[in-house]
Design an enzyme around this catalytic site. Structure first.
Site, PDB file in Angstrom:
ATOM      1  N   TYR A  58       3.121  -2.585  -7.129  1.00 23.44           N
ATOM      2  CA  TYR A  58       3.604  -2.106  -5.824  1.00 23.44           C
ATOM      3  C   TYR A  58       2.959  -0.810  -5.321  1.00 23.44           C
ATOM      4  O   TYR A  58       2.668  -0.662  -4.146  1.00 23.44           O
ATOM      5  CB  TYR A  58       5.123  -1.879  -5.864  1.00 23.44           C
ATOM      6  CG  TYR A  58       5.960  -3.112  -6.124  1.00 23.44           C
ATOM      7  CD1 TYR A  58       5.411  -4.398  -6.085  1.00 23.44           C
ATOM      8  CD2 TYR A  58       7.320  -2.983  -6.415  1.00 23.44           C
ATOM      9  CE1 TYR A  58       6.185  -5.522  -6.328  1.00 23.44           C
ATOM     10  CE2 TYR A  58       8.101  -4.107  -6.662  1.00 23.44           C
ATOM     11  CZ  TYR A  58       7.531  -5.367  -6.615  1.00 23.44           C
ATOM     12  OH  TYR A  58       8.308  -6.463  -6.857  1.00 23.44           O
ATOM     13  N   GLU A  65      -2.076   2.183   8.712  1.00 24.43           N
ATOM     14  CA  GLU A  65      -2.846   3.289   9.308  1.00 24.43           C
ATOM     15  C   GLU A  65      -4.045   3.634   8.437  1.00 24.43           C
ATOM     16  O   GLU A  65      -5.149   3.864   8.923  1.00 24.43           O
ATOM     17  CB  GLU A  65      -1.959   4.532   9.450  1.00 24.43           C
ATOM     18  CG  GLU A  65      -0.745   4.346  10.333  1.00 24.43           C
ATOM     19  CD  GLU A  65       0.486   3.878   9.562  1.00 24.43           C
ATOM     20  OE1 GLU A  65       0.366   3.011   8.667  1.00 24.43           O
ATOM     21  OE2 GLU A  65       1.574   4.381   9.856  1.00 24.43           O
TER      22      GLU A  65
HETATM   23  N1  THU Z   1       3.932   0.999   5.766  1.00 25.81           N
HETATM   24  C1  THU Z   1       2.858   1.125   6.599  1.00 25.81           C
HETATM   25  O1  THU Z   1       1.997   0.240   6.664  1.00 25.81           O
HETATM   26  N2  THU Z   1       2.755   2.248   7.345  1.00 25.81           N
HETATM   27  C2  THU Z   1       3.662   3.281   7.318  1.00 25.81           C
HETATM   28  O2  THU Z   1       3.392   4.326   7.887  1.00 25.81           O
HETATM   29  C3  THU Z   1       4.948   3.085   6.649  1.00 25.81           C
HETATM   30  C4  THU Z   1       4.963   2.007   5.620  1.00 25.81           C
HETATM   31  C5  THU Z   1       4.036  -0.195   4.932  1.00 25.81           C
HETATM   32  C6  THU Z   1       3.833   0.055   3.461  1.00 25.81           C
HETATM   33  C7  THU Z   1       4.547  -1.125   2.854  1.00 25.81           C
HETATM   34  O3  THU Z   1       3.651  -2.224   2.798  1.00 25.81           O
HETATM   35  C8  THU Z   1       5.648  -1.453   3.844  1.00 25.81           C
HETATM   36  O4  THU Z   1       5.303  -0.764   5.052  1.00 25.81           O
HETATM   37  C9  THU Z   1       7.035  -1.009   3.393  1.00 25.81           C
HETATM   38  O5  THU Z   1       7.024   0.326   3.011  1.00 25.81           O
END
Ligand code: THU
Length: 145
Positions: A58, A65
């Site tokens: 994980y 981003e």
């Molecule tokens: N996640 C993003 O892609 N960008 C963020 O700024 C916040 C979190 C993703 C990471 C993970 O795959 C999922 O959202 C849940 O945390």
């Protein structure tokens, strides 16, 4: 270092929003089921996209981003980010996580940050508001002499 004070036009924001929505469809999020799309506008007016890519281990998952920044640099030598738009298919917008704020800061400490969703709300901010007192390239330059 080039200036990153430019503000995207309404047309550019519309393109960024559409690109972020499309990018979320590429997300690989079998563990969290939380899909995210990001679109960045570079200093040449080009848009680059990213999505979150999770991993069975994980902690190795990568946010949308950061995927956008790394892809833009690797594929196009992107040097500067003027704006980022983040889309999540949620009722409320999702702000960029701390790690992504730091990575975005490298290429645009005052960039515009917008987060959109399937609801009415949106976040409209700037990176310097979201990451005050940031550590960045300048700190290393200052330390060198
Ligand atoms: N996640 C993003 O892609 N960008 C963020 O700024 C916040 C979190 C993703 C990471 C993970 O795959 C999922 O959202 C849940 O945390």
């Amino acid at each position: 270092m080039t200036s990153n004070q430019q503000v995207p036009s309404n047309e550019q924001w519309a393109e960024l929003e559409m690109a972020a929505r499309l990018a979320a469809k590429q997300a690989y999020a079998p563990y969290s089921k939380f899909t995210v799309g990001a679109a960045i506008l570079d200093g040449n007016g080009k848009i680059h996209i990213g999505c979150n890519v999770e991993n069975a281990s994980y902690g190795l998952s990568n946010c949308a981003e950061r995927t956008a920044v790394y892809a833009a640099r690797a594929n196009h030598g992107m040097q500067e980010v003027l704006a980022v738009c983040i889309y999540t298919p949620t009722p409320v917008p999702t702000p960029p996580c701390g790690a992504c704020r730091q990575v975005l800061n490298e290429f645009g400490p005052t960039m515009r940050v917008r987060a959109i969703c399937d609801g009415e709300d949106m976040i409209d901010s700037t990176l310097d508001l979201l990451l005050p007192g940031a550590f960045g390239p300048k700190n290393l330059q200052d330390a060198a002499h």
